[in-house]
Design a protein around this motif. Structure first.
Motif, PDB file in Angstrom:
ATOM      1  N   TYR A   6       0.849  -1.181   0.000  1.00 18.97           N
ATOM      2  CA  TYR A   6       0.000   0.000   0.000  1.00 18.97           C
ATOM      3  C   TYR A   6       0.893   1.242   0.000  1.00 18.97           C
ATOM      4  N   VAL A   7       0.699   2.093  -1.002  1.00 19.61           N
ATOM      5  CA  VAL A   7       1.434   3.350  -1.094  1.00 19.61           C
ATOM      6  C   VAL A   7       0.460   4.462  -0.720  1.00 19.61           C
ATOM      7  N   ILE A   8       0.756   5.136   0.370  1.00 23.12           N
ATOM      8  CA  ILE A   8      -0.205   6.047   0.989  1.00 23.12           C
ATOM      9  C   ILE A   8       0.246   7.498   0.858  1.00 23.12           C
ATOM     10  N   GLY A   9      -0.647   8.353   0.344  1.00 23.37           N
ATOM     11  CA  GLY A   9      -0.359   9.774   0.217  1.00 23.37           C
ATOM     12  C   GLY A   9      -1.315  10.628   1.016  1.00 23.37           C
ATOM     13  N   ASN A  10      -1.204  11.938   0.856  1.00 26.55           N
ATOM     14  CA  ASN A  10      -1.979  12.867   1.676  1.00 26.55           C
ATOM     15  C   ASN A  10      -3.481  12.734   1.460  1.00 26.55           C
ATOM     16  N   GLY A  11      -3.882  12.323   0.255  1.00 26.01           N
ATOM     17  CA  GLY A  11      -5.303  12.135  -0.004  1.00 26.01           C
ATOM     18  C   GLY A  11      -5.927  11.083   0.901  1.00 26.01           C
ATOM     19  N   PHE A  12      -5.125  10.144   1.362  1.00 28.84           N
ATOM     20  CA  PHE A  12      -5.590   9.104   2.287  1.00 28.84           C
ATOM     21  C   PHE A  12      -5.986   9.738   3.616  1.00 28.84           C
ATOM     22  N   ASP A  13      -5.134  10.625   4.144  1.00 25.96           N
ATOM     23  CA  ASP A  13      -5.464  11.303   5.402  1.00 25.96           C
ATOM     24  C   ASP A  13      -6.648  12.250   5.225  1.00 25.96           C
ATOM     25  N   ILE A  14      -6.705  12.939   4.090  1.00 22.67           N
ATOM     26  CA  ILE A  14      -7.819  13.849   3.832  1.00 22.67           C
ATOM     27  C   ILE A  14      -9.128  13.063   3.782  1.00 22.67           C
ATOM     28  N   HIS A  15      -9.088  11.887   3.167  1.00 21.69           N
ATOM     29  CA  HIS A  15     -10.277  11.024   3.134  1.00 21.69           C
ATOM     30  C   HIS A  15     -10.751  10.696   4.543  1.00 21.69           C
ATOM     31  N   HIS A  16      -9.820  10.536   5.466  1.00 21.59           N
ATOM     32  CA  HIS A  16     -10.178  10.206   6.848  1.00 21.59           C
ATOM     33  C   HIS A  16     -10.514  11.431   7.701  1.00 21.59           C
ATOM     34  N   GLY A  17     -10.762  12.556   7.046  1.00 20.77           N
ATOM     35  CA  GLY A  17     -11.224  13.741   7.752  1.00 20.77           C
ATOM     36  C   GLY A  17     -10.125  14.586   8.374  1.00 20.77           C
ATOM     37  N   ILE A  18      -8.874  14.323   8.020  1.00 22.00           N
ATOM     38  CA  ILE A  18      -7.765  15.116   8.550  1.00 22.00           C
ATOM     39  C   ILE A  18      -7.559  16.334   7.641  1.00 22.00           C
ATOM     40  N   ASN A  19      -7.491  17.506   8.228  1.00 20.86           N
ATOM     41  CA  ASN A  19      -7.374  18.750   7.446  1.00 20.86           C
ATOM     42  C   ASN A  19      -5.920  19.002   7.080  1.00 20.86           C
ATOM     43  N   SER A  20      -5.379  18.119   6.223  1.00 18.16           N
ATOM     44  CA  SER A  20      -3.941  18.125   5.941  1.00 18.16           C
ATOM     45  C   SER A  20      -3.584  18.601   4.537  1.00 18.16           C
ATOM     46  N   SER A  21      -4.495  19.291   3.862  1.00 18.39           N
ATOM     47  CA  SER A  21      -4.148  19.829   2.548  1.00 18.39           C
ATOM     48  C   SER A  21      -3.245  21.043   2.725  1.00 18.39           C
ATOM     49  N   TYR A  22      -2.479  21.361   1.685  1.00 19.89           N
ATOM     50  CA  TYR A  22      -1.581  22.513   1.763  1.00 19.89           C
ATOM     51  C   TYR A  22      -2.359  23.820   1.889  1.00 19.89           C
ATOM     52  N   ARG A  23      -3.557  23.854   1.357  1.00 14.98           N
ATOM     53  CA  ARG A  23      -4.380  25.058   1.546  1.00 14.98           C
ATOM     54  C   ARG A  23      -4.716  25.244   3.022  1.00 14.98           C
TER      55      ARG A  23
END
Length: 325
Positions: A6-23
């Motif tokens: 499994y190769v995991i990127g930031n979209g994975f955390d965003i999917h889980h409701g974490i406000n981790s986008s660069y914006r």
């Protein structure tokens, strides 16, 4: 026996409701250290939503020639001063101090922002095969460990983890050769004729572009931006055993990855080692359709599927199909 990567990127955390986008990082800076937003714009120019959405890569977008020239023009040595010899380095020193201060402050703020991110939401969990699987994550969070109870010895945080005392790895993909090439853009073209008058005019213009104090400022700008390049090649060497050990992987799942150019060497290496694996790509609303398609064609991947993570939350859709193409 099946083995999953499994190769995991930031979209994975965003999917889980974490406000981790660069914006979200930009918004956090506005609330907690708005001065650095001003400094970024003074250095890079107007930085809109699109700029911040691609924050890491944009660190390499500085126009080093223009930036160095502006500072050099404010620090022209006074040839009549008895302290003239000491003035030749003034522009260089200002460039070095400005960029070092900016990047140091940005990295410190970035870490503080990561450490205060919200916890992942359990109701967003997706189906994954945990046993006999490996996880390569680009995220600094511990969503895999804390939410999915995945043992740490199955996970490689290739860019660092919130538990580490070391600085997080982030940066752009612009090499120093490319940055140095920018310095010649403003050079006047040499004359085509042999007219000595035209040649003398060209020489004077050329020297005006290459005053010593400005050259020092330009070199400082190039080195400053180059210092923020992500050390992908070094990391591939550092974790060579991990990547070489993927030869028996049968399924590769790429979740929440934008396929940024700077991270391409990681995926190229995975594709080289896992030649016969079945691939699964998550693509939120088709935003990465073109880059995913290009990657599939470049590596002649025969068996793959493209899904959205939200569809893996529904138990009725948890079974993953890998169509033969």
């Amino acid at each position: 026996m099946e083995k999953h990567l499994y190769v995991i990127g930031n979209g994975f955390d965003i999917h889980h409701g974490i406000n981790s986008s660069y914006r979200c990082f930009r918004d956090w800076l506005c609330e907690n250290d708005s001065d650095i937003i001003t400094t970024v714009e003074e250095t890079y120019g107007c930085c809109d939503n699109e700029w911040w959405s691609d924050f890491e890569n944009q660190l390499g977008s500085l126009d080093v020639l223009e930036y160095a020239s502006e500072i050099a023009n404010k620090n022209i040595p006074d040839l009549m001063s008895e302290h003239c010899d000491r003035m030749w380095n003034d522009a260089q020193i200002e460039v070095e101090q400005n960029l070092e201060g900016l990047y140091g402050k940005l990295r410190g703020c970035f870490r503080n922002w990561i450490l205060q991110l919200s916890a992942p939401k359990r109701d967003k969990m997706i189906a994954m095969v945990i046993d006999n699987s490996l996880f390569l994550t680009f995220n600094y969070s511990k969503t895999l460990e804390n939410l999915y109870n995945i043992p740490s010895n199955q996970i490689l945080h290739i860019h660092g983890c919130i538990d580490d005392n070391e600085e997080f790895i982030l940066g752009h993909g612009v090499g120093i050769d490319e940055l140095q090439a920018m310095l010649s853009i403003g050079d006047p073209e040499p004359p085509c004729s042999d007219d000595p008058t035209e040649y003398e005019q060209w020489r004077m213009e050329y020297e005006a572009h290459h005053q010593f104090h400005q050259q020092l400022a330009e070199e400082a700008a190039v080195n400053g931006v180059a210092s923020q390049e992500k050390p992908v090649a070094s990391l591939l060497i550092k974790y060579k055993n991990f990547f070489d050990g993927l030869f028996n992987v049968t399924h590769v799942h790429v979740y929440g990855i934008s396929f940024s150019k700077v991270d391409t060497p990681y995926f190229n290496r995975i594709a080289e080692v896992t030649q016969d694996a079945k691939w699964e790509f998550s693509d939120y609303e088709g935003n990465c359709a073109q880059t995913i398609s290009s990657f599939i064609k470049r590596h002649s991947i025969k068996s793959y599927s493209i899904i959205e993570l939200k569809n893996l939350v529904n138990p009725a859709q948890l079974k993953i199909e890998f169509p033969k193409n």
